[in-house]
Design an enzyme around this catalytic site. Structure first.
Site, PDB file in Angstrom:
ATOM      1  N   LYS A 113     -31.860 -69.578  35.927  1.00  0.00           N
ATOM      2  CA  LYS A 113     -31.072 -68.528  35.277  1.00  0.00           C
ATOM      3  C   LYS A 113     -30.947 -68.819  33.779  1.00  0.00           C
ATOM      4  O   LYS A 113     -31.213 -67.977  32.958  1.00  0.00           O
ATOM      5  CB  LYS A 113     -29.698 -68.447  35.938  1.00  0.00           C
ATOM      6  CG  LYS A 113     -28.825 -67.359  35.366  1.00  0.00           C
ATOM      7  CD  LYS A 113     -27.527 -67.223  36.142  1.00  0.00           C
ATOM      8  CE  LYS A 113     -26.582 -66.314  35.377  1.00  0.00           C
ATOM      9  NZ  LYS A 113     -25.319 -66.100  36.052  1.00  0.00           N
ATOM     10  N   GLU A 163     -33.005 -80.752  35.038  1.00  0.00           N
ATOM     11  CA  GLU A 163     -33.934 -81.118  36.115  1.00  0.00           C
ATOM     12  C   GLU A 163     -35.101 -80.134  36.187  1.00  0.00           C
ATOM     13  O   GLU A 163     -36.281 -80.525  36.258  1.00  0.00           O
ATOM     14  CB  GLU A 163     -33.219 -81.118  37.479  1.00  0.00           C
ATOM     15  CG  GLU A 163     -32.126 -82.155  37.623  1.00  0.00           C
ATOM     16  CD  GLU A 163     -30.756 -81.603  37.285  1.00  0.00           C
ATOM     17  OE1 GLU A 163     -30.644 -80.767  36.350  1.00  0.00           O
ATOM     18  OE2 GLU A 163     -29.784 -82.004  37.940  1.00  0.00           O
ATOM     19  N   GLY A 172     -25.722 -67.716  39.927  1.00  0.00           N
ATOM     20  CA  GLY A 172     -26.861 -68.481  40.437  1.00  0.00           C
ATOM     21  C   GLY A 172     -26.877 -68.566  41.953  1.00  0.00           C
ATOM     22  O   GLY A 172     -27.890 -68.303  42.603  1.00  0.00           O
ATOM     23  N   ARG A 173     -25.739 -68.911  42.563  1.00  0.00           N
ATOM     24  CA  ARG A 173     -25.703 -69.092  44.021  1.00  0.00           C
ATOM     25  C   ARG A 173     -25.713 -67.760  44.773  1.00  0.00           C
ATOM     26  O   ARG A 173     -25.776 -67.743  45.995  1.00  0.00           O
ATOM     27  CB  ARG A 173     -24.490 -69.937  44.408  1.00  0.00           C
ATOM     28  CG  ARG A 173     -23.167 -69.410  43.892  1.00  0.00           C
ATOM     29  CD  ARG A 173     -22.064 -70.443  44.007  1.00  0.00           C
ATOM     30  NE  ARG A 173     -20.824 -70.024  43.390  1.00  0.00           N
ATOM     31  CZ  ARG A 173     -20.508 -70.219  42.116  1.00  0.00           C
ATOM     32  NH1 ARG A 173     -21.358 -70.791  41.307  1.00  0.00           N
ATOM     33  NH2 ARG A 173     -19.346 -69.821  41.649  1.00  0.00           N
ATOM     34  N   GLU A 190     -19.285 -74.326  45.800  1.00  0.00           N
ATOM     35  CA  GLU A 190     -19.285 -74.145  44.353  1.00  0.00           C
ATOM     36  C   GLU A 190     -18.392 -72.958  43.985  1.00  0.00           C
ATOM     37  O   GLU A 190     -17.817 -72.915  42.902  1.00  0.00           O
ATOM     38  CB  GLU A 190     -20.721 -73.925  43.834  1.00  0.00           C
ATOM     39  CG  GLU A 190     -20.852 -74.085  42.329  1.00  0.00           C
ATOM     40  CD  GLU A 190     -22.292 -74.192  41.849  1.00  0.00           C
ATOM     41  OE1 GLU A 190     -22.802 -75.309  41.667  1.00  0.00           O
ATOM     42  OE2 GLU A 190     -22.931 -73.141  41.657  1.00  0.00           O
ATOM     43  N   HIS A 247     -26.495 -83.905  69.466  1.00  0.00           N
ATOM     44  CA  HIS A 247     -26.872 -85.297  69.678  1.00  0.00           C
ATOM     45  C   HIS A 247     -26.621 -86.122  68.429  1.00  0.00           C
ATOM     46  O   HIS A 247     -27.190 -87.204  68.265  1.00  0.00           O
ATOM     47  CB  HIS A 247     -28.346 -85.369  70.099  1.00  0.00           C
ATOM     48  CG  HIS A 247     -28.595 -84.590  71.360  1.00  0.00           C
ATOM     49  ND1 HIS A 247     -28.443 -85.137  72.606  1.00  0.00           N
ATOM     50  CD2 HIS A 247     -28.912 -83.283  71.552  1.00  0.00           C
ATOM     51  CE1 HIS A 247     -28.698 -84.201  73.522  1.00  0.00           C
ATOM     52  NE2 HIS A 247     -28.977 -83.065  72.901  1.00  0.00           N
ATOM     53  N   LYS A 277     -22.813 -83.322  33.870  1.00  0.00           N
ATOM     54  CA  LYS A 277     -24.014 -83.046  33.057  1.00  0.00           C
ATOM     55  C   LYS A 277     -23.859 -83.659  31.672  1.00  0.00           C
ATOM     56  O   LYS A 277     -24.806 -84.228  31.127  1.00  0.00           O
ATOM     57  CB  LYS A 277     -24.219 -81.530  32.910  1.00  0.00           C
ATOM     58  CG  LYS A 277     -24.634 -80.819  34.186  1.00  0.00           C
ATOM     59  CD  LYS A 277     -24.926 -79.354  33.901  1.00  0.00           C
ATOM     60  CE  LYS A 277     -25.104 -78.571  35.184  1.00  0.00           C
ATOM     61  NZ  LYS A 277     -25.257 -77.137  34.962  1.00  0.00           N
TER      62      LYS A 277
END
Ligand code: F6P
Length: 558
Positions: A216, A222, A276-277, A363, A394, A522
């Site tokens: 975005k 990263e 973004g999410r 978030e 399990h 950050k």
């Protein structure tokens, strides 16, 4: 603040009544069970195994009214700038609205943000995605060496990765999607860890690879480092000119896309009113997924999400699936003290559903102050985790049954996305899907009913073992049953959970659409990065950190 309203106080007072009940008894009441089911467009939710009665639900709907929930949902849908700390509208619903019909008139006013026609913008980009993905898939768009681009690496992190990967996995075994993806590969590269680069590029030929850089902001450390790394991988084999044919971008920041060296004509935009999410339905998800599965399948996905958008904005709270799910979340987290939630899809294709919803929910609602900036005296947000059933059984279900109380969402499908077809009929009297679903139906009852000491003794359990074999029960869960996992139902599921999160945020009175809490880390990473670079270059000693960090950095560099 919502905590000061009579509606909140009435619910707080009601907690004692509910604590005096047990689901073992509540579940005997057929009328209660029938009243705690809601269905819309093939999605059934059965919330009779929640620690609620009809009275609780009435009090929760009062709370929704006190919070102005319907008004807040309408404000979101109408493009009001409800993300006040960033002065942004929250319009992910507009990403899946069908094209507006007819010329805009005073009677059918188009949704506008800062003067721009949102629907027209959305459909212009969707049209470009369709054209581009058709060209790549048909081989009309070729790589620099003339080979077709059969493989795609989507580089992005957080909201620019988790949603697309969830949908990619969800559709991978859908027969129509699998046919459409024949001969194609889609890989995701998210982590800045070089291991992820190695995994994403493993076995790929640059000459046949298209890279989609999804960010975005187009500044995320990263993603940009991964984009530079993969560009170097392409250029090494194909030369610098190849970038024009092999790299495209999805972003709201077109100047940065150009500065990176990607032709703006190969950029697919979206807008600051898409969080973004909440961006899976923008080019963030639709471009890489259309390259893999073809645009028509993604159009079905958008239609499923849109169907839930129409529902959330029009159904009364009592019949509104995301509203009910959200109110139950508030009840569990803020009143009963159950701050964790398990997402348990009985469907292997939903293996990336929980990781995506972790970001959507945590978030969004992991906040400490109200939208007005007052400290919220209760914890907002829930801790989400999950794993497909029956695998989770399990692994961590032990804790769910006899350890902590964790409200759970069980998600199941009436028919399998991919039934076993070895002989034309099931290989055993009970099909593999029935076996899966037998567990889906059994677990919520085991959690709700439990097993008493008397039942253990009646079964002949030795006395010394009885405490170990008792299941306290009374553990809440919701069952969601859908027809089959398809692009359409996948879209429904996405929108259901996006809106559930928004509903909770609206009731808590927080801003579910900003994420200031990701900033500090950050900034500190930048300081460390600068120090590492300096120390590696000049061997200068570590300075400016606390003693622990300094010592550990020194060890790292040694
Ligand atoms: O660090 C969190 C975050 O800002 C998320 O909100 C976002 O989804 C992710 O980083 C990636 O951001 P971008 O799409 O701008 O690269």
């Amino acid at each position: 603040m919502i905590l000061d309203t009579p509606a909140w106080k009435n619910l707080a007072a009601h907690v004692a009544d509910i604590r005096a009940t047990h689901l073992r008894d509540l579940m005997r009441d057929g009328a209660r069970c029938a009243g705690l089911v809601c269905e819309h467009d093939g999605v059934v939710i059965d919330f009779s195994r929640q620690n609620v009665t009809a009275c609780t639900m009435e009090l929760l709907f009062d709370l929704a009214r006190a919070a102005g929930l319907e008004r807040k949902i309408a404000a979101m849908a109408s493009g009001e700038k409800i993300n006040t700390t960033e002065n942004r509208a929250v319009l992910h619903m507009a990403l899946r609205a069908p094209p507006a019909k007819g010329a805009p008139s005073s009677r059918n006013a188009r949704l506008r943000v800062d003067g721009a026609d949102v629907n027209a913008q959305v459909h212009e980009v969707l049209k470009r995605i369709k054209t581009f993905s058709d060209q790549v898939r048909s081989g009309t768009w070729k790589g620099a060496t003339g080979k077709p681009l059969t493989d795609v690496v989507a580089i992005g992190i957080g909201g620019s990765y988790l949603g697309p990967e969830f949908v990619f996995e969800a559709l991978r075994t859908d027969p129509a999607c699998a046919r459409a993806a024949d001969g194609r590969r889609l890989r995701f590269l998210a982590n800045v860890d070089p291991i992820d680069v190695a995994r994403a590029l493993e076995g790929l030929d640059p000459a046949r690879t298209l890279v989609v850089v999804v960010s975005k902001t187009f500044t995320t450390a990263e993603t940009m480092l991964n984009a530079r790394t993969v560009r170097a991988w392409l250029v090494k084999k194909l030369g610098a000119k190849a970038v024009a044919k092999h790299m495209v971008a999805v972003s709201t920041n077109l100047p940065e896309v150009e500065a990176f060296g990607i032709d703006p004509r190969n950029a697919f935009g979206f807008w600051d009113w898409v969080g973004g999410r909440y961006s899976v339905c923008s080019a963030v998800g639709i471009l890489p997924l259309s390259l893999q599965y073809g645009f028509p399948r993604l159009a079905e996905f958008l239609a499923g999400a849109h169907a839930i958008d129409r529902h959330v904005t029009s159904a009364p709270p009592e019949r509104n699936l995301p509203v009910i799910l959200g109110l139950l979340g508030i009840w569990n987290a803020s009143f009963l003290g159950h701050g964790t939630r398990a997402l348990l899809p009985y469907c292997q294709a939903l293996l990336k559903f929980a990781p995506h919803i972790q970001q959507v929910d945590m978030e969004s609602n992991g906040k400490r102050v109200t939208i007005e900036g007052e400290v919220l005296p209760v914890d907002a947000g829930e801790i989400d985790f999950g794993e497909p059933g029956t695998n989770g059984q399990h692994s961590f279900y032990q804790l769910l049954h006899q350890g902590r109380v964790v409200p759970a969402d069980f998600i199941g499908f009436r028919t399998s996305q991919n039934p076993i077809r070895l002989t034309g009929k099931p290989i055993e009297p009970v099909s593999n899907h029935d076996e899966l679903m037998a567990n889906f139906f059994a677990q919520p009852d085991a959690l709700a009913m439990g097993k008493t000491a008397a039942e253990c003794l009646a079964e002949g359990v030795p006395e010394g073992l009885v405490p170990h074999k008792v299941f306290p029960g009374n553990r809440p869960s919701t069952m969601l049953l859908l027809e089959r996992l398809t692009p359409y139902t996948c879209g429904q599921l996405l929108a259901l959970y996006e809106h559930r999160t928004a509903v909770e945020g609206f009731v808590w009175g927080i801003n579910s659409f900003d994420q200031w809490g990701v900033e500090l880390g950050k900034v500190l990473a930048k300081q460390v990065r600068t120090q590492l670079a300096a120390s590696r270059r000049t061997k200068s000693p570590i300075a400016g950190f606390n003693p622990s960090t300094s010592a550990m950095l020194t060890r790292y560099l040694a």
